[in-house]
Design a protein around this motif. Structure first.
Motif, PDB file in Angstrom:
ATOM      1  N   ILE A  70       0.840  -1.207   0.000  1.00  0.00           N
ATOM      2  CA  ILE A  70       0.000   0.000   0.000  1.00  0.00           C
ATOM      3  C   ILE A  70       0.875   1.258   0.000  1.00  0.00           C
ATOM      4  CG2 ILE A  70      -1.645   1.339   1.370  1.00  0.00           C
ATOM      5  CD1 ILE A  70      -2.916  -0.998  -0.015  1.00  0.00           C
ATOM      6  N   ALA A  71       1.908   1.257   0.835  1.00  0.00           N
ATOM      7  CA  ALA A  71       2.796   2.423   0.908  1.00  0.00           C
ATOM      8  C   ALA A  71       3.490   2.662  -0.433  1.00  0.00           C
ATOM      9  CB  ALA A  71       3.819   2.227   2.022  1.00  0.00           C
ATOM     10  N   GLU A  72       3.959   1.600  -1.074  1.00  0.00           N
ATOM     11  CA  GLU A  72       4.643   1.748  -2.355  1.00  0.00           C
ATOM     12  C   GLU A  72       3.685   2.215  -3.444  1.00  0.00           C
ATOM     13  OE1 GLU A  72       6.416  -2.038  -3.042  1.00  0.00           O
ATOM     14  OE2 GLU A  72       8.169  -1.641  -1.757  1.00  0.00           O
ATOM     15  N   ARG A  78       0.333   5.326  -8.039  1.00  0.00           N
ATOM     16  CA  ARG A  78      -0.302   4.293  -8.860  1.00  0.00           C
ATOM     17  C   ARG A  78      -1.776   4.600  -9.109  1.00  0.00           C
ATOM     18  NH1 ARG A  78      -0.506  -2.109  -7.094  1.00  0.00           N
ATOM     19  NH2 ARG A  78      -1.987  -2.823  -8.676  1.00  0.00           N
ATOM     20  N   PHE A  79      -2.446   5.191  -8.123  1.00  0.00           N
ATOM     21  CA  PHE A  79      -3.866   5.505  -8.253  1.00  0.00           C
ATOM     22  C   PHE A  79      -4.107   7.021  -8.241  1.00  0.00           C
ATOM     23  CE2 PHE A  79      -3.783   1.381  -5.875  1.00  0.00           C
ATOM     24  CZ  PHE A  79      -4.188   0.589  -6.942  1.00  0.00           C
ATOM     25  N   GLY A  80      -3.099   7.790  -8.589  1.00  0.00           N
ATOM     26  CA  GLY A  80      -3.234   9.236  -8.589  1.00  0.00           C
ATOM     27  C   GLY A  80      -2.380   9.866  -7.501  1.00  0.00           C
ATOM     28  N   ASP A  81      -2.493  11.178  -7.389  1.00  0.00           N
ATOM     29  CA  ASP A  81      -1.713  11.908  -6.396  1.00  0.00           C
ATOM     30  C   ASP A  81      -1.968  11.328  -5.007  1.00  0.00           C
ATOM     31  OD1 ASP A  81      -0.748  13.519  -8.372  1.00  0.00           O
ATOM     32  OD2 ASP A  81      -2.222  15.106  -8.061  1.00  0.00           O
ATOM     33  N   CYS A  82      -0.884  11.036  -4.288  1.00  0.00           N
ATOM     34  CA  CYS A  82      -1.021  10.373  -2.997  1.00  0.00           C
ATOM     35  C   CYS A  82       0.193  10.689  -2.143  1.00  0.00           C
ATOM     36  CB  CYS A  82      -1.152   8.861  -3.195  1.00  0.00           C
ATOM     37  SG  CYS A  82      -1.463   7.929  -1.680  1.00  0.00           S
ATOM     38  N   ALA A  83      -0.017  10.814  -0.841  1.00  0.00           N
ATOM     39  CA  ALA A  83       1.067  11.058   0.109  1.00  0.00           C
ATOM     40  C   ALA A  83       0.882  10.139   1.307  1.00  0.00           C
ATOM     41  CB  ALA A  83       1.073  12.518   0.559  1.00  0.00           C
ATOM     42  N   VAL A  84       1.952   9.444   1.684  1.00  0.00           N
ATOM     43  CA  VAL A  84       1.920   8.562   2.857  1.00  0.00           C
ATOM     44  C   VAL A  84       2.150   9.416   4.103  1.00  0.00           C
ATOM     45  CG1 VAL A  84       2.977   6.586   3.994  1.00  0.00           C
ATOM     46  CG2 VAL A  84       2.776   6.625   1.509  1.00  0.00           C
ATOM     47  N   LEU A  85       1.220   9.338   5.040  1.00  0.00           N
ATOM     48  CA  LEU A  85       1.312  10.125   6.267  1.00  0.00           C
ATOM     49  C   LEU A  85       1.799   9.298   7.452  1.00  0.00           C
ATOM     50  CD1 LEU A  85      -2.026  12.149   5.988  1.00  0.00           C
ATOM     51  CD2 LEU A  85       0.234  12.735   5.101  1.00  0.00           C
ATOM     52  N   GLN A  86       1.491   7.999   7.454  1.00  0.00           N
ATOM     53  CA  GLN A  86       1.884   7.159   8.592  1.00  0.00           C
ATOM     54  C   GLN A  86       1.865   5.692   8.184  1.00  0.00           C
ATOM     55  OE1 GLN A  86      -0.532   5.156  10.602  1.00  0.00           O
ATOM     56  NE2 GLN A  86       1.125   4.356  11.867  1.00  0.00           N
ATOM     57  N   VAL A  87       2.900   4.957   8.637  1.00  0.00           N
ATOM     58  CA  VAL A  87       2.977   3.512   8.412  1.00  0.00           C
ATOM     59  C   VAL A  87       3.401   2.866   9.722  1.00  0.00           C
ATOM     60  CG1 VAL A  87       4.144   1.640   7.181  1.00  0.00           C
ATOM     61  CG2 VAL A  87       3.561   3.741   5.974  1.00  0.00           C
ATOM     62  N   GLY A  88       2.706   1.813  10.132  1.00  0.00           N
ATOM     63  CA  GLY A  88       3.037   1.129  11.386  1.00  0.00           C
ATOM     64  C   GLY A  88       2.835  -0.367  11.261  1.00  0.00           C
ATOM     65  N   GLN A  89       3.704  -1.126  11.948  1.00  0.00           N
ATOM     66  CA  GLN A  89       3.604  -2.586  11.964  1.00  0.00           C
ATOM     67  C   GLN A  89       3.913  -3.091  13.362  1.00  0.00           C
ATOM     68  OE1 GLN A  89       5.643  -4.772   8.859  1.00  0.00           O
ATOM     69  NE2 GLN A  89       5.595  -3.005   7.500  1.00  0.00           N
ATOM     70  N   GLN A  90       3.261  -4.182  13.733  1.00  0.00           N
ATOM     71  CA  GLN A  90       3.500  -4.821  15.026  1.00  0.00           C
ATOM     72  C   GLN A  90       3.486  -6.329  14.816  1.00  0.00           C
ATOM     73  OE1 GLN A  90       0.782  -3.696  18.108  1.00  0.00           O
ATOM     74  NE2 GLN A  90       1.640  -5.092  19.629  1.00  0.00           N
ATOM     75  N   GLY A  91       4.575  -7.012  15.257  1.00  0.00           N
ATOM     76  CA  GLY A  91       4.684  -8.450  15.108  1.00  0.00           C
ATOM     77  C   GLY A  91       4.192  -9.172  16.348  1.00  0.00           C
ATOM     78  N   GLY A  92       4.749 -10.354  16.596  1.00  0.00           N
ATOM     79  CA  GLY A  92       4.357 -11.132  17.762  1.00  0.00           C
ATOM     80  C   GLY A  92       3.247 -12.109  17.442  1.00  0.00           C
ATOM     81  N   GLU A  93       2.570 -12.540  18.495  1.00  0.00           N
ATOM     82  CA  GLU A  93       1.504 -13.522  18.347  1.00  0.00           C
ATOM     83  C   GLU A  93       0.314 -12.979  17.558  1.00  0.00           C
ATOM     84  OE1 GLU A  93       1.421 -16.665  19.193  1.00  0.00           O
ATOM     85  OE2 GLU A  93       3.418 -16.682  20.082  1.00  0.00           O
ATOM     86  N   TYR A  94       0.030 -11.689  17.708  1.00  0.00           N
ATOM     87  CA  TYR A  94      -1.118 -11.073  17.031  1.00  0.00           C
ATOM     88  C   TYR A  94      -0.622  -9.895  16.195  1.00  0.00           C
ATOM     89  CZ  TYR A  94      -2.932 -13.523  21.097  1.00  0.00           C
ATOM     90  OH  TYR A  94      -3.175 -14.452  22.062  1.00  0.00           O
ATOM     91  N   PRO A  95      -0.062 -10.156  15.016  1.00  0.00           N
ATOM     92  CA  PRO A  95       0.489  -9.070  14.197  1.00  0.00           C
ATOM     93  C   PRO A  95      -0.610  -8.121  13.715  1.00  0.00           C
ATOM     94  CG  PRO A  95       0.447 -11.115  12.961  1.00  0.00           C
ATOM     95  CD  PRO A  95       0.082 -11.467  14.375  1.00  0.00           C
TER      96      PRO A  95
END
Length: 270
Positions: A70-72, A78-95
């Motif tokens: 999604i970020a890329e 890809r779908f028009g003018d776009c700016a990424v404002l925030q990206v977050g990930q969390q791993g572990g048992e419940y990613p």
């Protein structure tokens, strides 16, 4: 020389194939157009800032790649003018993962479609804030400052102006210019919110997958829990054993004394 014969049936078959291909391409184009046309956009003359909040369930192994995808897609427009404002990930048992972007209205639905591939959009909430009053207030404030700026410039060029007044006017002109610059920034931010839409996507694993993870976690921890419980019982028995021995000794002595007392009372009675 061998001649190639023209067969009417073969020509009709070729035309039919080409026709079907053309229809398929036309249908695909119409579907894409319909997807773009279905995107919410601020109506003509309205000042609406749209925001979309989505909760998407996806397999644990697919969350991190999807967030990156999604970020890329946003960064590459890809779908028009776009700016990424925030990206977050969390791993572990419940990613889990999250992506927040600001994108042109026509790109909202395609981006959401990409985010939900292979998963499910569990919930979606869309709301709009009416910025008409804010836009009007900003424009009015800017117009007033510009008028005052023009009047002060005209007064500054007067030949009868005093030095103290000139210094005061110069200071006020600086304040007005700063105010106009701030008004321009606010106007740009307001129109950016109107011309683009905020999309926030939260990715989680399905509830069934989380339940299986909890069962597996409980089974993996059962050995440690059993060991801890046995160790606690051993410590408790070790602590209580001396007191139990003492209590048993006192009980035995009391029992012996009680039997002797009973025999004496029986001998006196006879």
């Amino acid at each position: 020389m061998k001649r190639t014969m023209w067969h009417p049936k073969g020509a009709w078959a070729g035309m039919l194939v080409l026709g079907l291909a053309g229809c398929a391409a036309q249908n695909h184009g119409e579907a894409a157009a319909d997807a773009g046309a279905g995107a919410l956009a601020s109506p003509e003359g309205a000042m609406l800032a749209y925001e979309h909040d989505l909760d998407i369930t996806l397999d644990a192994a697919g969350i991190a790649p999807r967030v990156k995808q999604i970020a890329e897609a946003c960064q590459s427009a890809r779908f028009g003018d776009c700016a990424v404002l925030q990206v977050g990930q969390q791993g572990g048992e419940y990613p889990s993962g999250s992506v927040k972007v600001r994108i042109a209205p026509k790109g909202v639905e395609p981006l959401i479609g990409l985010a939900g591939q292979g998963g499910e959009v569990a919930s979606r909430n869309t709301h709009a804030e009416d910025l008409a009053q804010q836009v009007a207030d900003t424009a009015l404030s800017k117009a007033r400052l510009q008028k005052e700026h023009e009047r002060l410039l005209a007064y500054q060029d007067s030949k009868d102006i005093k030095l103290a007044d000139l210094l005061t006017i110069t200071q006020r002109l600086s304040e007005i210019e700063a105010g106009v610059e701030q008004a321009n920034k606010e106007a740009a931010q307001q129109h950016r919110r109107i011309d683009t839409q905020l999309v926030t996507m939260q990715f989680h694993t399905p509830s069934g997958q989380r339940s299986r993870s909890q069962i597996g976690e409980a089974l993996s921890e059962s050995g440690a829990v059993l060991t801890t419980s046995v160790a606690f019982l051993i410590r408790a028995l070790s602590a209580l054993l001396p007191w139990a021995v003492v209590a048993w000794v006192f009980a035995w002595i009391g029992s012996v004394l009680w039997r002797r007392r009973k025999r004496r009372l029986a001998a006196r009675a006879s």
